[in-house]
Motif scaffolding. Structure first.
Motif, short mmCIF file in Angstrom:
data_model
loop_
_atom_site.label_atom_id
_atom_site.label_comp_id
_atom_site.label_asym_id
_atom_site.label_seq_id
_atom_site.Cartn_x
_atom_site.Cartn_y
_atom_site.Cartn_z
N GLU A 189 39.13 47.84 48.88
CA GLU A 189 39.59 46.49 49.23
C GLU A 189 40.82 46.56 50.12
OE1 GLU A 189 41.13 42.30 47.19
OE2 GLU A 189 40.32 43.90 45.91
N CYS A 190 41.71 47.49 49.83
CA CYS A 190 42.92 47.66 50.63
C CYS A 190 42.57 48.01 52.08
CB CYS A 190 43.80 48.75 50.02
SG CYS A 190 45.51 48.75 50.59
N ASN A 191 41.59 48.88 52.26
CA ASN A 191 41.15 49.24 53.60
C ASN A 191 40.52 48.05 54.31
OD1 ASN A 191 41.95 51.97 53.74
ND2 ASN A 191 40.18 52.61 52.52
N GLN A 192 39.77 47.26 53.56
CA GLN A 192 39.15 46.07 54.15
C GLN A 192 40.19 45.06 54.62
OE1 GLN A 192 36.57 44.65 51.04
NE2 GLN A 192 35.16 46.40 51.21
N LYS A 193 41.38 45.14 54.03
CA LYS A 193 42.45 44.21 54.40
C LYS A 193 43.36 44.78 55.48
CE LYS A 193 42.42 41.65 50.05
NZ LYS A 193 41.92 40.43 50.67
N GLY A 194 42.92 45.88 56.11
CA GLY A 194 43.60 46.33 57.31
C GLY A 194 44.41 47.60 57.23
N PHE A 195 44.41 48.27 56.06
CA PHE A 195 45.17 49.51 55.94
C PHE A 195 44.23 50.71 55.84
CE2 PHE A 195 48.14 46.32 54.19
CZ PHE A 195 49.20 46.54 55.06
N GLU A 201 47.06 57.29 47.60
CA GLU A 201 47.84 56.06 47.64
C GLU A 201 47.23 55.01 46.72
OE1 GLU A 201 49.57 56.11 52.18
OE2 GLU A 201 47.43 55.79 51.90
N ILE A 202 48.02 54.04 46.34
CA ILE A 202 47.61 52.90 45.51
C ILE A 202 48.02 51.63 46.25
CG2 ILE A 202 47.92 51.70 43.30
CD1 ILE A 202 49.07 54.30 42.19
N CYS A 203 47.22 50.60 46.14
CA CYS A 203 47.58 49.29 46.70
C CYS A 203 47.71 48.26 45.60
CB CYS A 203 46.53 48.84 47.71
SG CYS A 203 46.35 49.90 49.15
N ALA A 204 48.61 47.33 45.80
CA ALA A 204 48.77 46.19 44.90
C ALA A 204 48.88 44.93 45.75
CB ALA A 204 49.99 46.36 44.01
N LEU A 205 48.41 43.83 45.19
CA LEU A 205 48.36 42.59 45.95
C LEU A 205 48.65 41.41 45.04
CD1 LEU A 205 47.69 41.12 48.63
CD2 LEU A 205 45.30 41.08 47.90
N SER A 239 54.63 44.17 58.54
CA SER A 239 55.98 43.98 59.08
C SER A 239 56.58 42.66 58.65
CB SER A 239 55.97 44.07 60.60
OG SER A 239 55.14 43.08 61.16
N THR A 240 55.75 41.65 58.41
CA THR A 240 56.20 40.40 57.81
C THR A 240 55.79 40.44 56.36
OG1 THR A 240 55.92 39.24 59.89
CG2 THR A 240 56.10 37.90 57.90
N CYS A 241 56.77 40.36 55.47
CA CYS A 241 56.51 40.62 54.05
C CYS A 241 55.84 39.45 53.34
CB CYS A 241 57.83 40.92 53.35
SG CYS A 241 58.80 42.20 54.16
N ALA A 242 55.10 39.79 52.28
CA ALA A 242 54.57 38.80 51.34
C ALA A 242 53.72 37.73 52.02
CB ALA A 242 55.71 38.15 50.56
N GLN A 243 52.84 38.16 52.92
CA GLN A 243 51.98 37.21 53.62
C GLN A 243 50.51 37.37 53.21
OE1 GLN A 243 53.37 34.73 55.70
NE2 GLN A 243 55.09 35.61 54.56
N GLY A 244 50.30 37.77 51.97
CA GLY A 244 48.94 37.87 51.46
C GLY A 244 48.24 39.17 51.81
N ARG A 245 48.99 40.17 52.25
CA ARG A 245 48.42 41.49 52.52
C ARG A 245 48.95 42.47 51.49
NH1 ARG A 245 48.71 43.62 58.34
NH2 ARG A 245 46.83 44.72 57.67
N PRO A 246 48.25 43.58 51.26
CA PRO A 246 48.64 44.49 50.18
C PRO A 246 49.95 45.22 50.47
CG PRO A 246 46.34 44.83 50.84
CD PRO A 246 46.96 43.96 51.89
N ASP A 247 50.56 45.71 49.39
CA ASP A 247 51.64 46.69 49.45
C ASP A 247 51.04 48.05 49.14
OD1 ASP A 247 53.50 44.58 49.79
OD2 ASP A 247 53.67 44.34 47.61
#
Length: 269
Positions: A189-195, A201-205, A239-247
């Motif tokens: 899912e993280c890859n699908q969202k552009g990373f 690595e781990i992603c959280a959203l 680059s713009t934080c907390a805009q609905g994309r994963p960390d």
């Protein structure tokens, strides 16, 4: 790829911190870790990595105490740093006041750390002196857990002094440590969202308006539950934080042999 890591390095290396970051009653980058809440209880393993600018110590990255002499952080936080320019402050919820300051003796940036063509092995250890006073209630080493890989939809907790604004060009660091409770997502899912994340690595959203930001880099992602332990290290995001994309976080379980090797090497000297 637009990454917090690159922005953190830019802030640290290319301009005076005070020109770019305005400390406030809420730390570095997100909307209170972007949407998080101030921490009131002790977080004994949380530290602030600080750099002296214009005669003042300034927070630039987070980290986690993992032994009496070692802090775990992100490679991008320490790669370009001279150890004599950095100090580690622990035992406080406020990076400006209280706590104890420790000098950095050595840094160990993962030998395969790279930022191109994609970010990999974003992990480093810092050795400090004097040793952390782990017998005190306000200091403690975080548990690293085992080699089991954390999956998706797992409750996790991020703490840090990252910016409380979403625009990294006007980052504002809170004085008080912030926390955000959210959940992991799958790497797919993280890859699908552009990373382009790796298995290390781990992603959280979270919802829009919540997430990590500049200044949170290197800090801890803790798996919640009866035996909380460190599962991630803040690595990068939009680059713009907390805009609905994963960390994106470095997956600690992938690097347990490396961590043990560095600690044993230091202690044998």
């Amino acid at each position: 790829m637009e990454v917090l890591k690159l922005l953190s390095l830019f802030l640290i290396l290319h301009q005076s911190w005070s020109d770019l970051v305005t400390p406030t009653s809420a730390t570095e980058s997100p909307i209170r870790i972007n949407g998080g809440q101030p921490v009131n209880e002790t977080v004994p393993f949380q530290v602030s990595l600080q750099l002296q600018r214009r005669g003042r110590w300034q927070h630039f990255c987070g980290g986690s105490i993992i032994s009496a002499q070692h802090v775990l952080t992100a490679a991008h936080c320490m790669e370009k740093m001279k150890v004599e320019d950095v100090s580690v402050v622990g035992g406080t919820l406020n990076w400006k006041t209280g706590g104890l300051r420790h000098r950095v003796l050595a840094k160990h940036v993962h030998p395969q750390y790279s930022m191109s063509p994609k970010i990999i092995n974003d992990i480093a250890l810092v050795r400090v002196t004097p040793p952390f006073r782990l017998e005190r209630a306000d200091f403690g080493a975080v548990q690293l857990g085992g080699s089991d890989r954390i999956g998706e939809k797992v409750p996790v907790r991020l703490t840090g002094w990252g910016s409380t604004t979403s625009a990294t060009s006007s980052a504002k660091l809170p004085d008080q440590l912030q926390a955000l409770n959210y959940r992991t997502i799958s790497n797919e899912e993280c890859n699908q969202k552009g990373f382009r994340v790796t298995r290390n690595e781990i992603c959280a959203l979270a919802v829009q308006g919540q997430g990590a930001c500049v200044g949170d880099s290197g800090g801890p992602l803790i798996r919640a539950g009866p035996q909380p332990h460190l599962v991630g290290i803040v690595s990068y995001g939009s680059s713009t934080c907390a805009q609905g994309r994963p960390d994106v976080y470095t997956r600690v379980s992938s690097f347990l042999p490396y961590i043990s090797q560095v600690i044993n090497q230091d202690l044998s000297q």
